[in-house]
Design a protein around this motif. Structure first.
Motif, PDB file in Angstrom:
ATOM      1  N   GLU A 187     -83.361 -48.826 -94.453  1.00 20.61           N
ATOM      2  CA  GLU A 187     -83.677 -49.831 -95.475  1.00 20.61           C
ATOM      3  C   GLU A 187     -85.018 -50.488 -95.193  1.00 20.61           C
ATOM      4  O   GLU A 187     -85.812 -50.724 -96.098  1.00 20.61           O
ATOM      5  CB  GLU A 187     -82.588 -50.904 -95.519  1.00 20.61           C
ATOM      6  N   PHE A 205    -103.460 -55.425-102.030  1.00 22.74           N
ATOM      7  CA  PHE A 205    -103.413 -56.209-103.256  1.00 22.74           C
ATOM      8  C   PHE A 205    -103.504 -57.707-102.965  1.00 22.74           C
ATOM      9  O   PHE A 205    -104.357 -58.407-103.514  1.00 22.74           O
ATOM     10  CB  PHE A 205    -102.145 -55.898-104.064  1.00 22.74           C
ATOM     11  N   PHE A 206    -102.659 -58.174-102.045  1.00 17.17           N
ATOM     12  CA  PHE A 206    -102.651 -59.611-101.789  1.00 17.17           C
ATOM     13  C   PHE A 206    -103.895 -60.062-101.030  1.00 17.17           C
ATOM     14  O   PHE A 206    -104.529 -61.050-101.417  1.00 17.17           O
ATOM     15  CB  PHE A 206    -101.377 -60.007-101.034  1.00 17.17           C
ATOM     16  N   SER A 245     -85.563 -50.316-103.610  1.00 13.57           N
ATOM     17  CA  SER A 245     -85.321 -51.564-102.869  1.00 13.57           C
ATOM     18  C   SER A 245     -84.846 -52.670-103.797  1.00 13.57           C
ATOM     19  O   SER A 245     -83.901 -53.395-103.483  1.00 13.57           O
ATOM     20  CB  SER A 245     -86.600 -52.024-102.169  1.00 13.57           C
ATOM     21  N   PHE A 291     -91.735 -62.951-103.599  1.00 12.61           N
ATOM     22  CA  PHE A 291     -93.088 -62.498-103.270  1.00 12.61           C
ATOM     23  C   PHE A 291     -93.202 -60.974-103.455  1.00 12.61           C
ATOM     24  O   PHE A 291     -94.195 -60.471-103.973  1.00 12.61           O
ATOM     25  CB  PHE A 291     -93.412 -62.901-101.823  1.00 12.61           C
ATOM     26  N   TYR A 292     -92.145 -60.291-103.059  1.00 20.65           N
ATOM     27  CA  TYR A 292     -92.079 -58.828-103.229  1.00 20.65           C
ATOM     28  C   TYR A 292     -92.185 -58.465-104.719  1.00 20.65           C
ATOM     29  O   TYR A 292     -92.941 -57.574-105.104  1.00 20.65           O
ATOM     30  CB  TYR A 292     -90.743 -58.348-102.674  1.00 20.65           C
ATOM     31  N   PHE A 329     -87.817 -48.385 -96.262  1.00 23.37           N
ATOM     32  CA  PHE A 329     -87.999 -48.382 -97.717  1.00 23.37           C
ATOM     33  C   PHE A 329     -88.618 -49.669 -98.233  1.00 23.37           C
ATOM     34  O   PHE A 329     -89.437 -49.649 -99.131  1.00 23.37           O
ATOM     35  CB  PHE A 329     -86.642 -48.157 -98.402  1.00 23.37           C
ATOM     36  N   VAL A 330     -88.179 -50.795 -97.667  1.00 23.70           N
ATOM     37  CA  VAL A 330     -88.695 -52.080 -98.161  1.00 23.70           C
ATOM     38  C   VAL A 330     -90.125 -52.298 -97.680  1.00 23.70           C
ATOM     39  O   VAL A 330     -90.996 -52.707 -98.445  1.00 23.70           O
ATOM     40  CB  VAL A 330     -87.792 -53.250 -97.716  1.00 23.70           C
ATOM     41  N   PHE A 331     -90.374 -51.966 -96.399  1.00 25.52           N
ATOM     42  CA  PHE A 331     -91.637 -52.419 -95.813  1.00 25.52           C
ATOM     43  C   PHE A 331     -92.833 -51.496 -96.019  1.00 25.52           C
ATOM     44  O   PHE A 331     -93.962 -51.964 -95.942  1.00 25.52           O
ATOM     45  CB  PHE A 331     -91.449 -52.745 -94.329  1.00 25.52           C
ATOM     46  N   LEU A 375     -98.969 -53.168-100.339  1.00 24.35           N
ATOM     47  CA  LEU A 375     -99.337 -54.152-101.361  1.00 24.35           C
ATOM     48  C   LEU A 375     -99.912 -55.433-100.761  1.00 24.35           C
ATOM     49  O   LEU A 375    -100.796 -56.044-101.352  1.00 24.35           O
ATOM     50  CB  LEU A 375     -98.139 -54.467-102.259  1.00 24.35           C
ATOM     51  N   MET A 417     -89.828 -46.245-103.670  1.00 24.27           N
ATOM     52  CA  MET A 417     -89.295 -47.133-102.624  1.00 24.27           C
ATOM     53  C   MET A 417     -89.082 -48.544-103.167  1.00 24.27           C
ATOM     54  O   MET A 417     -88.053 -49.165-102.895  1.00 24.27           O
ATOM     55  CB  MET A 417     -90.265 -47.186-101.438  1.00 24.27           C
ATOM     56  N   ILE A 418     -90.040 -49.044-103.934  1.00 28.21           N
ATOM     57  CA  ILE A 418     -89.896 -50.388-104.494  1.00 28.21           C
ATOM     58  C   ILE A 418     -88.739 -50.442-105.485  1.00 28.21           C
ATOM     59  O   ILE A 418     -87.880 -51.319-105.418  1.00 28.21           O
ATOM     60  CB  ILE A 418     -91.193 -50.842-105.207  1.00 28.21           C
ATOM     61  N   THR A 450     -97.321 -57.936-110.564  1.00 31.30           N
ATOM     62  CA  THR A 450     -98.566 -58.544-111.035  1.00 31.30           C
ATOM     63  C   THR A 450     -99.656 -57.522-111.406  1.00 31.30           C
ATOM     64  O   THR A 450    -100.365 -57.734-112.377  1.00 31.30           O
ATOM     65  CB  THR A 450     -99.119 -59.554-110.010  1.00 31.30           C
ATOM     66  N   VAL A 461    -102.535 -65.592-115.347  1.00 27.81           N
ATOM     67  CA  VAL A 461    -101.348 -65.025-114.715  1.00 27.81           C
ATOM     68  C   VAL A 461    -100.322 -66.097-114.372  1.00 27.81           C
ATOM     69  O   VAL A 461     -99.127 -65.904-114.567  1.00 27.81           O
ATOM     70  CB  VAL A 461    -101.738 -64.182-113.483  1.00 27.81           C
ATOM     71  N   LYS A 506     -81.032 -57.371 -99.041  1.00 23.13           N
ATOM     72  CA  LYS A 506     -81.850 -58.275 -98.227  1.00 23.13           C
ATOM     73  C   LYS A 506     -83.302 -57.833 -98.205  1.00 23.13           C
ATOM     74  O   LYS A 506     -83.670 -56.932 -97.465  1.00 23.13           O
ATOM     75  CB  LYS A 506     -81.297 -58.311 -96.798  1.00 23.13           C
ATOM     76  N   ILE A 507     -84.071 -58.475 -99.032  1.00 13.99           N
ATOM     77  CA  ILE A 507     -85.513 -58.249 -98.979  1.00 13.99           C
ATOM     78  C   ILE A 507     -86.145 -59.581 -98.593  1.00 13.99           C
ATOM     79  O   ILE A 507     -85.952 -60.569 -99.298  1.00 13.99           O
ATOM     80  CB  ILE A 507     -86.066 -57.780-100.339  1.00 13.99           C
ATOM     81  N   PRO A 508     -86.839 -59.628 -97.468  1.00 19.97           N
ATOM     82  CA  PRO A 508     -87.446 -60.905 -97.091  1.00 19.97           C
ATOM     83  C   PRO A 508     -88.485 -61.346 -98.121  1.00 19.97           C
ATOM     84  O   PRO A 508     -89.275 -60.514 -98.584  1.00 19.97           O
ATOM     85  CB  PRO A 508     -88.087 -60.624 -95.725  1.00 19.97           C
ATOM     86  N   PHE A 509     -88.467 -62.614 -98.474  1.00 21.74           N
ATOM     87  CA  PHE A 509     -89.371 -63.174 -99.481  1.00 21.74           C
ATOM     88  C   PHE A 509     -89.327 -62.337-100.758  1.00 21.74           C
ATOM     89  O   PHE A 509     -90.336 -61.817-101.213  1.00 21.74           O
ATOM     90  CB  PHE A 509     -90.806 -63.273 -98.968  1.00 21.74           C
ATOM     91  N   LYS A 510     -88.140 -62.202-101.316  1.00 23.10           N
ATOM     92  CA  LYS A 510     -87.958 -61.296-102.449  1.00 23.10           C
ATOM     93  C   LYS A 510     -88.865 -61.632-103.630  1.00 23.10           C
ATOM     94  O   LYS A 510     -89.407 -60.748-104.273  1.00 23.10           O
ATOM     95  CB  LYS A 510     -86.501 -61.282-102.899  1.00 23.10           C
ATOM     96  N   LEU A 545     -95.716 -59.148-105.943  1.00 20.49           N
ATOM     97  CA  LEU A 545     -96.664 -58.110-105.522  1.00 20.49           C
ATOM     98  C   LEU A 545     -96.505 -56.838-106.336  1.00 20.49           C
ATOM     99  O   LEU A 545     -97.478 -56.166-106.662  1.00 20.49           O
ATOM    100  CB  LEU A 545     -96.458 -57.767-104.043  1.00 20.49           C
ATOM    101  N   ILE A 595     -81.153 -52.584-102.502  1.00 23.81           N
ATOM    102  CA  ILE A 595     -81.153 -53.256-101.203  1.00 23.81           C
ATOM    103  C   ILE A 595     -81.105 -54.762-101.405  1.00 23.81           C
ATOM    104  O   ILE A 595     -81.947 -55.340-102.086  1.00 23.81           O
ATOM    105  CB  ILE A 595     -82.392 -52.832-100.365  1.00 23.81           C
ATOM    106  N   PRO A 599     -93.927 -50.001 -98.925  1.00 25.29           N
ATOM    107  CA  PRO A 599     -94.729 -50.522-100.043  1.00 25.29           C
ATOM    108  C   PRO A 599     -95.155 -51.976 -99.835  1.00 25.29           C
ATOM    109  O   PRO A 599     -96.241 -52.363-100.273  1.00 25.29           O
ATOM    110  CB  PRO A 599     -93.802 -50.405-101.259  1.00 25.29           C
ATOM    111  N   TYR A 600     -94.309 -52.734 -99.149  1.00 22.82           N
ATOM    112  CA  TYR A 600     -94.647 -54.128 -98.853  1.00 22.82           C
ATOM    113  C   TYR A 600     -95.975 -54.180 -98.111  1.00 22.82           C
ATOM    114  O   TYR A 600     -96.908 -54.922 -98.472  1.00 22.82           O
ATOM    115  CB  TYR A 600     -93.554 -54.738 -97.949  1.00 22.82           C
TER     116      TYR A 600
END
Lengths: 264, 295
Positions: free
Chosen positions: B7, B22-23, A84, A96-97, B10-12, B18, A80-81, A103, B276, A90-94, A100, A88, B14-15
């Motif tokens: 979409e 992770f964060f 994306s 930051f994505y 797919f984006v959210f 993580l 998925m990442i 890192t 880092v 439009k990723i909000p706060f790309k 994440l 894709i 893993p978002y």
């Protein structure tokens, strides 16, 4: 002529350096003597002991279970990442994505392990879950740091990918979802398998993060092995090494086969 | 409409994972690192107190404590030096290997590449353990040296910093070779010929042509080796002795032995900031630099 001699020598010495320790390990696993370093004669004794060692067998089963599950989850999320990031817009706060998802690749395992442990403890204080640490917490931690490895493989694959095929399918009336499931995913399948294999091996091999997030009843194979060889040598671990090296090398070859497939 | 939903999914997915796993854990490390430590379970006070009105209860004492004690700073410096030396040796061994593999013919190249990377797939812990066997007092290396008459009694090869460097260079070498190979592979071999034709000798060709062109690979490989090595715990634990303390060991003991959670968190968070953050900055600067130089 002279330069090709240098070349062969460098390559030979390099490969010797890489393989010599592995060969030594395998060689000594056939030593009959309990004192690992003193050669007494060829024997399969330690293999026999290994298969009768319940602690190691149990740890092995736990490790395989955690590795298979976390590799599967990490592959789904990693695909998925990768998708994306390449497809894709439009990723909000790309950034930051990206932060994440990349890192965990460079963060020392020790820091990752500590952060996961403190997270689980805090979570338990707030909502009473997870009440004790064990296989579940190791699984969650392993998914978290395997995602990045899968994502990077998928991202590389999709970047090389010819977009025209997807567009042609769209023109022929496939909708977005259908293109993904009928065209894109099948084409990148070898890379997905490669990602799964990598995640599986990383999880199977992890000692540091598992040591932090483990609990009662969740001694993974590296934890057991480490406790045996931390202070000395163990002939059973030698036998285990030989088997594990062999198995992992086969997985590695399979990975190369999957990951190479699309390149030519 | 449907596409958007898909979409988002797919984006959210893993978002969400993580951020949650992770964060937030990283944020918790920071939170505990600025908490006041106390005896008890958990061994720190909450940073928000509500008992007598709202009060923020934070401290930077844990950082002061770490940065004023040579025990912690010294260990971190030891780790940095260890990582620097190991990275240097990985480069020294990895570069010629990667170069010669990249300049072999295609069939041989693929075989060699697989051969180089395959050990990396076998267990990390067991590869370190293999060196424990080799470097024993009655281990294979001592036996060979004794039989050759180079030494008259076994050397103490294990449990010192040299054994640690050996183990690190061995286990991390493939991480150096892969990115190096990646860049050297793209490289047009005719450039070397051209440089020779133009009268540059081998040494000059290396420094003026080969080295600048493989610089991105050198940087990538060095980072892949350097950063994890600073936090390395297993190799010093298995092959090292008490002659040197490293960051990983100190962090581990601060948490598990001293039960000083705020201190351990402060150590970990300092590690993140020192290791880092520079890389993120470096990557931005480097991508700007390479963009500027390519045009």
């Amino acid at each position: 002529m002279k330069s090709s001699l240098i070349k062969s020598t460098v390559i030979f010495l390099g490969l010797f350096f890489l393989y010599f320790p592995i060969l030594v390990l395998i060689f000594y696993s056939f030593n009959e003597n309990k004192r690992v370093m003193v050669w007494k004669g060829f024997s399969l004794k330690w293999y026999n002991e290994l298969f009768n060692n319940e602690q190691i067998i149990e740890a092995f089963i736990i490790s395989i279970k955690i590795a298979a599950l976390s590799a599967t989850f990490a592959t789904i999320l990693g695909v998925m990442i990768g998708y994306s990031l390449v497809r894709i817009r439009k990723i909000p706060f790309k950034s930051f994505y990206i932060f994440l998802s990349s890192t965990p690749l460079v963060l020392p395992e020790l820091i990752l392990g500590l952060s996961m442990l403190l997270f689980f403890i805090s979570l338990n204080n707030i909502i009473g879950f997870p009440s004790s640490r064990g296989q579940l917490t190791i699984f969650i931690s392993h998914v978290t740091f395997c995602i990045a490895f899968v994502a990077i493989i998928i991202q590389a694959r999709l970047t090389d990918f010819n977009k025209n095929i997807e567009e042609a399918a769209m023109d022929l009336g496939y909708n977005y979802t259908k293109v993904l499931y009928k065209i894109t995913l099948p084409i990148i399948l070898p890379s997905i398998i490669a990602g799964w294999l990598l995640a599986f091996t990383i999880s199977l091999d992890d000692l540091v993060v598992a040591s932090f997030t483990t609990g009662p009843g969740a001694n993974t194979l590296p934890i057991v092995v480490f406790s045996k060889v931390r202070l000395g040598l163990s002939p059973e671990v030698n036998a285990l090494s030989a088997i594990l090296m062999f198995a992992l090398i086969i997985i590695g070859l399979f990975y190369f086969y999957c990951n190479k497939k699309f390149k030519h | 409409m449907k596409n958007k939903l898909f979409e988002k999914y797919f984006v959210f997915s893993p978002y969400f994972w993580l951020v949650l796993f992770f964060f937030i854990p990283l944020a918790i490390i920071f939170k505990i690192s600025i908490s006041v430590s106390e005896w008890g379970m958990p061994p720190y006070q909450d940073i928000f107190l509500f008992d007598n009105g709202f009060k923020i209860n934070t401290t930077f004492e844990n950082y002061v404590y770490i940065f004023s004690d040579y025990y912690y700073i010294g260990s971190f410096v030891n780790s940095l030096i260890l990582a620097l030396i190991s990275t240097f040796f990985c480069l020294l061994i990895g570069f010629p290997l990667a170069f010669y593999i990249a300049t072999s013919n295609i069939r041989l190249r693929n075989i060699l590449l697989v051969l180089v990377v395959i050990p990396f797939w076998s267990s990390f812990l067991l590869r370190v353990y293999a060196w424990k066997i080799i470097l024993q007092n009655n281990g294979i290396l001592n036996v060979i040296l004794l039989n050759l008459g180079i030494i008259s009694e076994p050397l103490q090869l294990l449990y010192n910093q040299y054994a640690v460097i050996m183990g690190i260079v061995y286990t991390y070498l493939p991480l150096m070779i892969l990115p190096l190979y990646g860049y050297l592979n793209k490289f047009d071999l005719n450039l070397i010929e051209a440089s020779k034709d133009l009268g540059l000798n081998r040494i000059k060709t290396f420094f003026k042509v080969i080295l600048p062109l493989s610089l991105p690979g050198i940087v990538a490989g060095s980072l892949l080796v350097f950063i994890p090595v600073v936090g390395e715990f297993i190799i010093p634990e298995m092959l090292g002795g008490s002659d040197r303390l490293y960051y990983g060991k100190i962090l581990w003991e601060e948490f598990f032995v001293n039960r000083n959670w705020p201190g351990a968190s402060a150590l970990a968070f300092s590690g993140i900031i020192i290791l880092v953050l520079p890389i993120v900055i470096f990557q931005i600067l480097y991508s700007r630099w390479s963009q500027k130089n390519e045009i």
